[in-house]
Design an enzyme around this catalytic site. Structure first.
Site, mmCIF file in Angstrom:
data_model
loop_
_atom_site.group_PDB
_atom_site.id
_atom_site.type_symbol
_atom_site.label_atom_id
_atom_site.label_comp_id
_atom_site.label_asym_id
_atom_site.label_seq_id
_atom_site.Cartn_x
_atom_site.Cartn_y
_atom_site.Cartn_z
ATOM 1 N N ASP A 8 -16.423 2.297 -7.549
ATOM 2 C CA ASP A 8 -15.705 1.373 -6.684
ATOM 3 C C ASP A 8 -15.548 0.071 -7.485
ATOM 4 O OD1 ASP A 8 -14.746 0.140 -4.250
ATOM 5 O OD2 ASP A 8 -16.701 -0.829 -4.122
ATOM 6 N N LEU A 9 -14.619 -0.772 -7.095
ATOM 7 C CA LEU A 9 -14.377 -2.020 -7.850
ATOM 8 C C LEU A 9 -15.070 -3.225 -7.199
ATOM 9 C CD1 LEU A 9 -12.829 -3.599 -10.080
ATOM 10 C CD2 LEU A 9 -10.935 -3.783 -8.459
ATOM 11 N N ASP A 10 -14.554 -3.594 -6.003
ATOM 12 C CA ASP A 10 -15.032 -4.813 -5.333
ATOM 13 C C ASP A 10 -16.496 -4.655 -4.908
ATOM 14 O OD1 ASP A 10 -12.492 -6.119 -5.409
ATOM 15 O OD2 ASP A 10 -11.815 -4.902 -3.725
ATOM 16 N N THR A 16 -16.011 -9.545 -6.244
ATOM 17 C CA THR A 16 -14.866 -9.980 -5.436
ATOM 18 C C THR A 16 -15.114 -9.856 -3.934
ATOM 19 O OG1 THR A 16 -14.068 -7.801 -5.927
ATOM 20 C CG2 THR A 16 -12.990 -9.619 -7.063
ATOM 21 N N LYS A 44 -15.934 -3.985 4.193
ATOM 22 C CA LYS A 44 -16.021 -3.573 2.792
ATOM 23 C C LYS A 44 -15.506 -2.149 2.629
ATOM 24 C CE LYS A 44 -19.783 -6.652 1.467
ATOM 25 N NZ LYS A 44 -21.191 -6.751 1.062
ATOM 26 N N GLY A 45 -14.655 -1.952 1.644
ATOM 27 C CA GLY A 45 -14.174 -0.622 1.314
ATOM 28 C C GLY A 45 -12.932 -0.178 2.065
ATOM 29 N N ARG A 48 -6.580 -3.361 3.455
ATOM 30 C CA ARG A 48 -6.228 -4.707 3.912
ATOM 31 C C ARG A 48 -5.824 -4.695 5.395
ATOM 32 N NH1 ARG A 48 -1.717 -7.117 0.244
ATOM 33 N NH2 ARG A 48 -3.204 -6.317 -1.285
ATOM 34 N N SER A 113 -10.768 2.675 -5.958
ATOM 35 C CA SER A 113 -10.781 1.453 -5.155
ATOM 36 C C SER A 113 -9.708 1.459 -4.086
ATOM 37 C CB SER A 113 -10.548 0.249 -6.081
ATOM 38 O OG SER A 113 -10.327 -0.919 -5.330
ATOM 39 N N ALA A 114 -9.992 0.817 -2.963
ATOM 40 C CA ALA A 114 -9.006 0.668 -1.893
ATOM 41 C C ALA A 114 -8.043 -0.489 -2.169
ATOM 42 C CB ALA A 114 -9.723 0.420 -0.568
ATOM 43 N N SER A 115 -8.326 -1.266 -3.211
ATOM 44 C CA SER A 115 -7.579 -2.507 -3.421
ATOM 45 C C SER A 115 -6.239 -2.307 -4.127
ATOM 46 C CB SER A 115 -8.414 -3.481 -4.249
ATOM 47 O OG SER A 115 -7.651 -4.631 -4.559
ATOM 48 N N LYS A 116 -5.239 -3.015 -3.625
ATOM 49 C CA LYS A 116 -3.942 -3.049 -4.299
ATOM 50 C C LYS A 116 -3.934 -4.077 -5.426
ATOM 51 C CE LYS A 116 -1.392 -1.205 -0.432
ATOM 52 N NZ LYS A 116 -0.371 -1.340 0.596
ATOM 53 N N LYS A 144 -11.083 4.695 2.925
ATOM 54 C CA LYS A 144 -12.450 5.176 3.020
ATOM 55 C C LYS A 144 -12.885 4.909 4.471
ATOM 56 C CE LYS A 144 -13.203 3.539 -1.720
ATOM 57 N NZ LYS A 144 -13.865 2.559 -2.594
ATOM 58 N N GLU A 168 -21.024 2.797 -5.155
ATOM 59 C CA GLU A 168 -20.407 2.151 -3.996
ATOM 60 C C GLU A 168 -21.282 1.071 -3.368
ATOM 61 O OE1 GLU A 168 -18.162 1.569 -1.838
ATOM 62 O OE2 GLU A 168 -16.534 2.872 -2.493
ATOM 63 N N ASP A 169 -20.671 -0.020 -2.952
ATOM 64 C CA ASP A 169 -21.415 -1.064 -2.237
ATOM 65 C C ASP A 169 -21.112 -1.064 -0.733
ATOM 66 O OD1 ASP A 169 -18.730 -2.050 -2.552
ATOM 67 O OD2 ASP A 169 -19.483 -4.028 -1.967
HETATM 68 C C1 BG6 Z 1 -11.709 -2.941 -1.068
HETATM 69 C C2 BG6 Z 1 -12.491 -4.074 -0.487
HETATM 70 O O1 BG6 Z 1 -12.145 -2.678 -2.364
HETATM 71 O O2 BG6 Z 1 -10.307 -3.259 -1.098
HETATM 72 C C3 BG6 Z 1 -11.946 -4.461 0.876
HETATM 73 O O3 BG6 Z 1 -13.850 -3.692 -0.354
HETATM 74 C C4 BG6 Z 1 -10.459 -4.759 0.753
HETATM 75 O O4 BG6 Z 1 -12.639 -5.591 1.340
HETATM 76 C C5 BG6 Z 1 -9.736 -3.557 0.161
HETATM 77 O O5 BG6 Z 1 -9.907 -5.056 2.021
HETATM 78 C C6 BG6 Z 1 -8.236 -3.805 -0.016
HETATM 79 O O6 BG6 Z 1 -8.067 -4.801 -0.982
HETATM 80 P P1 BG6 Z 1 -6.705 -5.558 -1.309
HETATM 81 O O7 BG6 Z 1 -7.013 -6.268 -2.600
HETATM 82 O O8 BG6 Z 1 -5.651 -4.509 -1.452
HETATM 83 O O9 BG6 Z 1 -6.431 -6.462 -0.170
HETATM 84 MG MG MG Z 2 -16.675 -2.220 -2.685
#
Ligand code: BG6
Ligand code: MG
Length: 220
Positions: A8-10, A16, A44-45, A48, A113-116, A144, A168-169
């Site tokens: 996982d990233l964040d 972050t 977390k995870g 958005r 990661s779930a993050s964009k 997730k 994973e956190d």
């Molecule tokens: C996850 C974070 O890695 O990414 C979440 O743990 C976050 O907190 C999610 O909402 C989406 O991230 P982003 O950067 O696309 O808003």
């Molecule tokens: Mg995380």
């Protein structure tokens, strides 16, 4: 045997999670309410939009779909302002040496990661080249604890889910790894991350060989 590590990233690679928390808190405060750190664990995870919908529910605030999109964009602007200033100094302890040790152990490495914003963060911190495969919020359709993000990672690495260990956190992320039939190491507090195979405060002092050894011994 384990052939791949999926990170996982964040909150695992970089800190972050605190920036997400700050930006969401600012948004909630703007709307006239607040939420706790315990509630933040649930964010977390997850994606958005899913995060925002949870937060709006906590505040008892109703918004149209269009307003929800605008609020998500606003939060992301504040978040990107913070991560744009990131440097390699914000990589969490032990991460670089663990990532370096993977090559010599013959272990493949993916980001899940779930993050964009994952690519931006990896670029800013100089970590992009460590990953054989990157699966982020732009490639997955469900948050997730759905296992999609990790299963995609395994598929792209051409390894079976049972050959992967996830770091994973987030509670949702640990469930996602379990749902993918993968081993999972929690990063954070043991009292919170109950379902992980085991929990480490961070990756400091951890090498691929050590982790593989421990996974082998604890195989159920
Ligand atoms: C996850 C974070 O890695 O990414 C979440 O743990 C976050 O907190 C999610 O909402 C989406 O991230 P982003 O950067 O696309 O808003
Ligand atoms: Mg995380």
């Amino acid at each position: 045997t384990i052939k791949a590590f999926i990170f996982d990233l964040d909150g695992v690679i970089v800190d972050t999670a605190v920036y997400h928390f700050k930006a969401w808190k600012k948004l909630a405060n703007t709307l006239g309410f607040d939420f706790t750190e315990a509630q933040n664990e649930q964010l977390k995870g997850i994606s958005r939009i899913d995060s925002l919908n949870l937060i709006l529910g906590w505040g008892g605030v109703e918004k149209t779909a269009k307003e929800v999109q605008e609020l998500a964009t606003l939060k992301n602007q504040w978040y990107v302002e913070m991560i744009n200033k990131m440097t390699a100094q914000e990589i969490l302890p032990g991460v670089q040496s663990l990532l370096s040790s993977l090559k010599s152990a013959g272990i493949k490495c993916a980001l899940g990661s779930a993050s964009k914003n994952a690519s931006l963060i990896l670029e800013r911190t100089g970590l992009t080249s460590f990953f054989d495969v990157i699966v982020d919020g732009n490639e997955v359709s469900v948050s997730k604890p759905n296992p999609e993000v990790f299963l995609k990672g395994a598929q792209l690495l051409q390894v079976a889910p049972q050959q992967c260990v996830v770091f994973e956190d987030a509670l949702a992320g640990i469930e996602a790894a379990k749902n993918a039939d993968m081993r999972v190491i929690g990063i954070g507090e043991e009292s919170i991350l109950k379902n992980a195979d085991w929990v480490l405060p961070n990756l400091e002092g951890q090498s691929a060989a050590q982790i593989l050894n421990k996974l082998e011994k604890s195989r159920s």
